[in-house]
Design an enzyme around this catalytic site. Structure first.
Site, short mmCIF file in Angstrom:
data_model
loop_
_atom_site.label_atom_id
_atom_site.label_comp_id
_atom_site.label_asym_id
_atom_site.label_seq_id
_atom_site.Cartn_x
_atom_site.Cartn_y
_atom_site.Cartn_z
N SER A 1 8.33 4.12 6.07
CA SER A 1 7.12 4.75 6.61
C SER A 1 6.69 4.12 7.92
O SER A 1 6.54 2.90 8.02
CB SER A 1 5.97 4.64 5.60
OG SER A 1 4.76 5.06 6.22
N GLU B 1 0.83 -1.21 0.00
CA GLU B 1 0.00 0.00 0.00
C GLU B 1 0.86 1.25 0.00
O GLU B 1 0.57 2.23 -0.70
CB GLU B 1 -0.90 0.03 1.23
CG GLU B 1 -2.16 -0.80 1.09
CD GLU B 1 -2.90 -0.90 2.41
OE1 GLU B 1 -3.89 -0.18 2.56
OE2 GLU B 1 -2.45 -1.66 3.29
N TRP C 1 -1.00 16.77 10.93
CA TRP C 1 -2.02 15.71 11.00
C TRP C 1 -1.45 14.36 11.41
O TRP C 1 -2.19 13.43 11.70
CB TRP C 1 -2.68 15.57 9.62
CG TRP C 1 -1.66 15.27 8.56
CD1 TRP C 1 -1.16 14.02 8.22
CD2 TRP C 1 -0.96 16.20 7.72
NE1 TRP C 1 -0.21 14.13 7.23
CE2 TRP C 1 -0.07 15.47 6.90
CE3 TRP C 1 -1.01 17.60 7.58
CZ2 TRP C 1 0.76 16.08 5.96
CZ3 TRP C 1 -0.17 18.19 6.64
CH2 TRP C 1 0.70 17.44 5.85
N GLU D 1 4.10 18.11 9.48
CA GLU D 1 2.83 17.43 9.23
C GLU D 1 1.94 17.53 10.46
O GLU D 1 1.99 16.68 11.33
CB GLU D 1 3.07 15.95 8.88
CG GLU D 1 3.76 15.73 7.56
CD GLU D 1 3.68 14.28 7.06
OE1 GLU D 1 3.19 13.41 7.81
OE2 GLU D 1 4.09 14.03 5.92
N HIS E 1 3.83 4.22 8.99
CA HIS E 1 2.50 3.67 8.82
C HIS E 1 2.54 2.15 8.70
O HIS E 1 1.56 1.47 8.98
CB HIS E 1 1.82 4.30 7.60
CG HIS E 1 1.27 5.67 7.88
ND1 HIS E 1 0.12 5.88 8.60
CD2 HIS E 1 1.74 6.91 7.56
CE1 HIS E 1 -0.11 7.18 8.70
NE2 HIS E 1 0.87 7.83 8.09
ZN ZN Z 1 1.05 9.96 8.13
#
Ligand code: ZN
Length: 253
Positions: free
Chosen positions: A107, A80, A168, A166, A109
């Protein structure tokens, strides 16, 4: 006393692992063993690491969120992440993509510990959701560290994190680390060396909170198995740093 054995391979595991351009995910079997759960019924397409998910939900409830904040992105597989990166290259170009999107395996994530939050507005930008410093978002920020979250890519830290500011993107690192990071205005990149000054053999970092005593210290992973001695009744939490050692948190009894 009790003896705790730390295995070198576990350096790549835990809530304080630093994942970035310089320190990518190297051990995919650890990543695959992370317990991922759907965030909630309305967002069951978004997965998070189990503790991260539970604490995020508690934090949002505590500020009376009522869907005013939405989870835009959570766990991403390597595939992804690759897809998002490549799509952004096509849609937004190289400069923008390198500024905001990490390469696969670089990442956070992929660890299930990172979240992108957005104000619940009509058109939510998937890459750069709106998440301000006032209103309900400000309420979230004021409480985030108590629940173990940090704003991961802060303003003024761009040269250290390698990622643009960032507002967020939050990362679960666990309490009291979130609080120490915030109080000292550190990025996670800076916290890893900061904590090395409090080595197992030397003076530990003491934290006092509501009459509770917590100690934090660093253990270098010099050999395949490193053993440390800890007080028998204390609760202990260990995380690798994804580089060369462990950060140990002791909740004193
Ligand atoms: Zn992020």
């Amino acid at each position: 006393m009790r003896i705790v054995a730390l295995n070198k391979t576990d350096v790549f595991k835990g809530y304080l692992t630093l994942v970035n351009h310089e320190h990518p995910i190297r051990n995919h079997s650890h990543i695959n063993s992370i317990r991922l759960i759907p965030f909630d019924e309305e967002h069951n397409d978004i997965l998070l690491e189990a503790t991260t998910s539970t604490l995020l939900l508690q934090l949002l409830k505590s500020i009376g969120c009522n869907n005013k904040i939405v989870l835009v992105s959570g766990y991403r597989s390597r595939e992804e992440q690759e897809k998002i990166y490549n799509n952004s290259l096509l849609e937004n170009g190289k400069a923008f993509t390198e500024q905001y999107i990490a390469l696969p395996d670089q990442s956070e994530h992929q660890t299930g510990l990172a979240i992108d939050l957005g104000k619940n507005i009509d058109e939510i930008d998937f890459i750069r959701p709106e998440f301000s410093y006032t209103g309900i978002c400000g309420d979230f920020r004021r409480k985030a560290s108590k629940y173990g979250f940090i704003e991961r890519y802060g303003k003024g830290k761009e040269a250290i994190t390698g990622i643009s500011h960032e507002p967020w993107h939050f990362r679960y690192v666990g309490y009291p680390h979130s609080q120490i990071i915030q109080d000292n205005n550190l990025s996670l990149e800076e916290y890893i060396p900061f904590i090395k000054d409090f080595a197992y053999e030397d003076k530990h970092l003491p934290i006092r909170e509501n009459g509770k005593e917590i100690e934090v210290f660093y253990v270098s992973a010099d050999s395949n198995t490193t053993t440390i001695q800890l007080p028998k009744n204390d609760s202990v939490q260990v995380s690798g740093n994804n580089i060369d050692g462990f950060i140990v948190t002791l909740w004193r009894q």
